[in-house]
Design an enzyme around this catalytic site. Sequence first.
Site, mmCIF file in Angstrom:
data_model
loop_
_atom_site.group_PDB
_atom_site.id
_atom_site.type_symbol
_atom_site.label_atom_id
_atom_site.label_comp_id
_atom_site.label_asym_id
_atom_site.label_seq_id
_atom_site.Cartn_x
_atom_site.Cartn_y
_atom_site.Cartn_z
ATOM 1 N N ARG A 77 36.105 73.266 38.933
ATOM 2 C CA ARG A 77 36.929 72.548 39.915
ATOM 3 C C ARG A 77 38.372 72.456 39.445
ATOM 4 O O ARG A 77 39.313 72.598 40.246
ATOM 5 C CB ARG A 77 36.350 71.151 40.130
ATOM 6 C CG ARG A 77 37.049 70.326 41.200
ATOM 7 C CD ARG A 77 36.228 69.067 41.498
ATOM 8 N NE ARG A 77 36.785 68.275 42.564
ATOM 9 C CZ ARG A 77 37.551 67.204 42.381
ATOM 10 N NH1 ARG A 77 37.855 66.806 41.150
ATOM 11 N NH2 ARG A 77 38.013 66.526 43.405
ATOM 12 N N HIS A 81 41.523 73.713 41.565
ATOM 13 C CA HIS A 81 42.601 72.803 41.951
ATOM 14 C C HIS A 81 43.930 73.245 41.373
ATOM 15 O O HIS A 81 44.983 73.014 41.984
ATOM 16 C CB HIS A 81 42.270 71.374 41.522
ATOM 17 C CG HIS A 81 41.320 70.688 42.449
ATOM 18 N ND1 HIS A 81 41.330 69.326 42.690
ATOM 19 C CD2 HIS A 81 40.308 71.181 43.219
ATOM 20 C CE1 HIS A 81 40.377 69.017 43.556
ATOM 21 N NE2 HIS A 81 39.747 70.128 43.880
ATOM 22 N N VAL A 85 47.221 74.855 44.173
ATOM 23 C CA VAL A 85 48.496 74.169 44.354
ATOM 24 C C VAL A 85 49.588 74.969 43.659
ATOM 25 O O VAL A 85 49.755 74.899 42.443
ATOM 26 C CB VAL A 85 48.441 72.727 43.829
ATOM 27 C CG1 VAL A 85 49.774 72.019 44.073
ATOM 28 C CG2 VAL A 85 47.320 71.965 44.523
ATOM 29 N N SER A 91 49.641 73.822 36.333
ATOM 30 C CA SER A 91 50.345 72.601 36.734
ATOM 31 C C SER A 91 49.419 71.386 36.756
ATOM 32 O O SER A 91 49.852 70.265 36.489
ATOM 33 C CB SER A 91 50.999 72.783 38.101
ATOM 34 O OG SER A 91 50.046 73.099 39.087
ATOM 35 N N ASN A 109 42.508 64.430 42.950
ATOM 36 C CA ASN A 109 42.253 64.514 41.511
ATOM 37 C C ASN A 109 42.044 63.159 40.844
ATOM 38 O O ASN A 109 41.347 63.058 39.833
ATOM 39 C CB ASN A 109 43.428 65.219 40.814
ATOM 40 C CG ASN A 109 43.568 66.667 41.224
ATOM 41 O OD1 ASN A 109 42.576 67.348 41.470
ATOM 42 N ND2 ASN A 109 44.793 67.159 41.310
ATOM 43 N N HIS A 208 29.700 74.313 45.018
ATOM 44 C CA HIS A 208 29.036 73.019 45.128
ATOM 45 C C HIS A 208 27.546 73.103 44.824
ATOM 46 O O HIS A 208 26.812 72.137 45.034
ATOM 47 C CB HIS A 208 29.260 72.432 46.520
ATOM 48 C CG HIS A 208 30.647 71.927 46.736
ATOM 49 N ND1 HIS A 208 31.110 71.489 47.963
ATOM 50 C CD2 HIS A 208 31.696 71.802 45.886
ATOM 51 C CE1 HIS A 208 32.366 71.101 47.845
ATOM 52 N NE2 HIS A 208 32.751 71.286 46.599
ATOM 53 N N THR A 209 27.110 74.226 44.322
ATOM 54 C CA THR A 209 25.734 74.317 43.830
ATOM 55 C C THR A 209 25.564 73.546 42.522
ATOM 56 O O THR A 209 24.435 73.281 42.100
ATOM 57 C CB THR A 209 25.331 75.791 43.624
ATOM 58 O OG1 THR A 209 23.966 75.861 43.212
ATOM 59 C CG2 THR A 209 26.176 76.467 42.557
#
Length: 342
Positions: A77, A81, A85, A91, A109, A208-209
């Site tokens: 994740r 993320h 961005v 970053s 976050n 998302h498993t």
Amino acid sequence: MDHNKNSYPAVFSCLIIILYSVHLINAMPDASYYDKSDGPLSYNFYDKTCPSLGMIVRWGVWTALKNDTRMAASLLRLHFHDCFVDGCEGSVLLDDTKDFKGEKNALPNRNSARGYDVIDSIKTEVEKSCPSIVSCVDILALAAREAVVMSGGPFWPVSLGRLDGLTASEKSANEQLPSPFEPLDNITAKFVAKGLDVKDMVVLSGAHTIGFAQCFTFKRRLFNFKGSGKPDPSLDTSFLSNLQTTCPNVDKSNTKLAALDSQTINKFDNTYYKNIINNTGLLESDQALTGDPKTASMVKDYSSDSFLFAKDFAASMVKLGKIGVITGQSAGQVRKKCNSVN
């Protein structure tokens, strides 16, 4: 720390053999899925300057997962993320400064992004072996791949040579990261804006498993769906009952956790898609994939073909890792510490 292979426990050497056998079992995509000319990036970028990099990252991720299996989803994740961005430039790892408010405290976050300490720890070991050579963003990209592989998921080659960015933006993170509350069209548009497509959106949702979500991200489905005063009618009744027990309709339950895939919690597989078909997708954004004929067809394909999912997930991760990379020295750097610019 001496990074000769003799300094690692024998069990880790066995683990590496097992992992790379799993790579083959999990349908590693063939060469046609990858752009052989990655521009300024290269699959062997650090081979001469930091040959121990792969082993150091692998060891750091394995140690983290041994202590906390949730960390696999967290590292994946964090990479997502970061890349979403303004590109894969590290970053998301930056702390706030007097010049900018960073992404760590953005709504997507805050209180949920994890794994910063794992990347910092790996960076410390990399710096001992090859100082000022490897960027934090490359470490994060490699760590995400290892986390998936160690959870039973597919392998993909990670091209390297990205530089770390010099700034971060809380505002951009709030605006650009997909939300579990958004309509499918909005989420799709955010993927397209990053150079990805509908297929990438559906297959990367398969991340998302593994992992967990806090109750507040889905609780309105349980008690007051879209202001109706009733649960989401699409939820399987038994699944709904279990979730209402886990997340009762009181504020103090908001930060409690529920597995994104309650069937195979820590295993990276295609059960996520089977759950959606069975109306046991946890987030609104998960279940929404069945609401459009095009995405519903993909969900059906991935639910029935684990090798197709593994192959396509790996290919989409390669695309994700190329978003907005920095390779010019004037625009980026190799940070000495991942949470601050040099």
